[in-house]
Design an enzyme around this catalytic site. Structure first.
Site, PDB file in Angstrom:
ATOM      1  N   ASP A 109      -5.961  -4.089  -1.832  1.00  0.00           N
ATOM      2  CA  ASP A 109      -4.832  -3.647  -1.005  1.00  0.00           C
ATOM      3  C   ASP A 109      -4.008  -4.821  -0.483  1.00  0.00           C
ATOM      4  O   ASP A 109      -4.553  -5.804   0.028  1.00  0.00           O
ATOM      5  CB  ASP A 109      -5.378  -2.842   0.183  1.00  0.00           C
ATOM      6  CG  ASP A 109      -4.328  -1.994   0.864  1.00  0.00           C
ATOM      7  OD1 ASP A 109      -3.396  -2.571   1.450  1.00  0.00           O
ATOM      8  OD2 ASP A 109      -4.438  -0.768   0.818  1.00  0.00           O
ATOM      9  N   SER A 114       0.830  -1.195   0.000  1.00  0.00           N
ATOM     10  CA  SER A 114       0.000   0.000   0.000  1.00  0.00           C
ATOM     11  C   SER A 114       0.874   1.258   0.000  1.00  0.00           C
ATOM     12  O   SER A 114       1.708   1.437  -0.882  1.00  0.00           O
ATOM     13  CB  SER A 114      -0.948  -0.049   1.201  1.00  0.00           C
ATOM     14  OG  SER A 114      -1.990   0.873   1.080  1.00  0.00           O
TER      15      SER A 114
END
Length: 365
Positions: free
Chosen positions: A222, A75
């Site tokens: 993610d 991320s």
């Protein structure tokens, strides 16, 4: 922990000298002229809180005594990793610091987005913040309806900040970026030689805010859900045994959440730390077997773990502030990260190459 094979398939160690502190002197990866020791970096994700990691990296680069042999990230950690590496390719340590600042300036809502893009993106973030109206609409809406154009300033900032073709071609610190395969529920780790903006965007795709990122027809979310960050790529991807974890999701909070928002925030933190904690437990277990003589050190690599975390600097910021990309807020996180990085160097630099400074057993006691 992966088994370390000394046979032909093992990565060859490049020649190293001996630094004054007795640790191998790095001559691979991202190393400035004053580098004395090498570490692998493991950069956790956490939305806007990744600006804390920016500050940590800025302090480490400014100090100059550490080289970064390999980097793993998820991320926002993935974004910091690719931006720093590309900046280093362009202009060495100073280029890396400048590139990180330019990137975070661009992704802020006070950056150089067009007025239309700013208004739409700010509206998306406001929609998904926790208000009674938003809570109602979350039950019937999704990013596919709330953000049908899939506007995401992060991708634009990446494409304008990073030359991915140059990054793929460069012989530099190996990069490992994690994402979550939506179909299989398994972790995917993309390597630097394959990276495109889509791979990094996949690693940072919060499914409640952005549409899934498709790569070769496969949707990804993610990377923080399954590897935040993944540590295992560093066992074979780097010669150094020192791993420096930059952790921005708190492991402990000594209070019981009671409001719906506080409960969700704490669940968010626990979820995004879960797989990292399992990897750390596995490392501790294998280290214990090595110390007890049950495993041979020449076959299994002991790891020296270090950590810089947001304790103190991020304690007052809940998970909701991860969706707060205003420039003054990002600057305050950067400053907190710089202070944490400088404090860690002052306290622990001498231990790098010799012993762990993160006591896993005390952590789990």
């Amino acid at each position: 922990m992966d088994r370390w094979d000394d046979g032909p398939s093992a990565p060859e160690a490049e020649p190293t000298g001996i630094a004054a502190g007795g640790a191998p002197r790095p001559n691979r990866g991202l190393a400035g002229p004053r580098a004395e020791k090498a570490v692998s970096l493991a950069l956790q994700g956490g939305g806007a809180h990744g600006a804390f990691t920016w500050g940590v990296l800025d302090a480490l680069i400014e100090d100059g005594r550490l080289a970064f042999e390999a980097i793993t990230g998820a991320s926002a950690g993935a974004m910091n990793a690719v931006v720093m590496t590309h900046g280093w390719l362009k202009g060495g340590p100073d280029g890396a610091r400048a590139q990180l600042e330019a990137f975070w300036r661009q992704v802020s809502l006070d950056g150089d987005l067009t007025e239309t893009q700013q208004n739409v993106f700010d509206g998306v973030l406001r929609f998904w913040k926790r208000t009674p109206v938003a809570e109602f609409w979350k039950a019937v809406a999704s990013p596919y309806s709330a953000n049908p154009l899939n506007i995401n300033p992060l991708k634009r900032a990446l494409e304008e900040t990073v030359d991915f073709a140059a990054l793929r071609a460069a012989d530099t610190a190996p990069l490992f970026i994690s994402a979550t395969n939506v179909w299989t529920g398994k972790i995917a780790v993309f390597e630097g030689r394959d990276l495109t903006p889509d791979h990094v965007m996949a690693s940072a795709c919060l499914p409640t805010v952005f549409q899934a990122v498709e790569i070769d027809g496969v949707p990804y979310w993610d990377g923080g859900y399954l590897g935040n960050p993944p540590l295992y790529p560093l066992y074979h991807g780097a010669e150094t045994r020192d791993i420096l974890l930059v952790q921005i999701n708190p492991v402990e909070r000594r209070e019981t959440p009671r409001t719906p928002e506080a409960i969700r925030d704490r669940l968010n933190e626990i979820t995004f730390n879960g797989n990292l904690l399992r990897e750390l437990r596995a490392i501790d277990f294998v280290q214990g077997l090595i110390e007890d003589g049950a495993l041979k050190p020449e076959q299994y690599r002991p790891v020296r773990l270090h950590r810089i975390d947001g304790s103190g600097g991020l304690d007052d910021y809940g998970a909701a502030t991860k969706l707060k990309p205003q420039w003054p807020f990002l600057q305050s996180l950067r400053d907190a990260g710089r202070a944490a990085g400088q404090a860690w160097l002052a306290r622990h630099f001498d231990a790098v190459g010799r012993e762990s400074t993160l006591d896993l057993r005390a952590m789990y006691a």
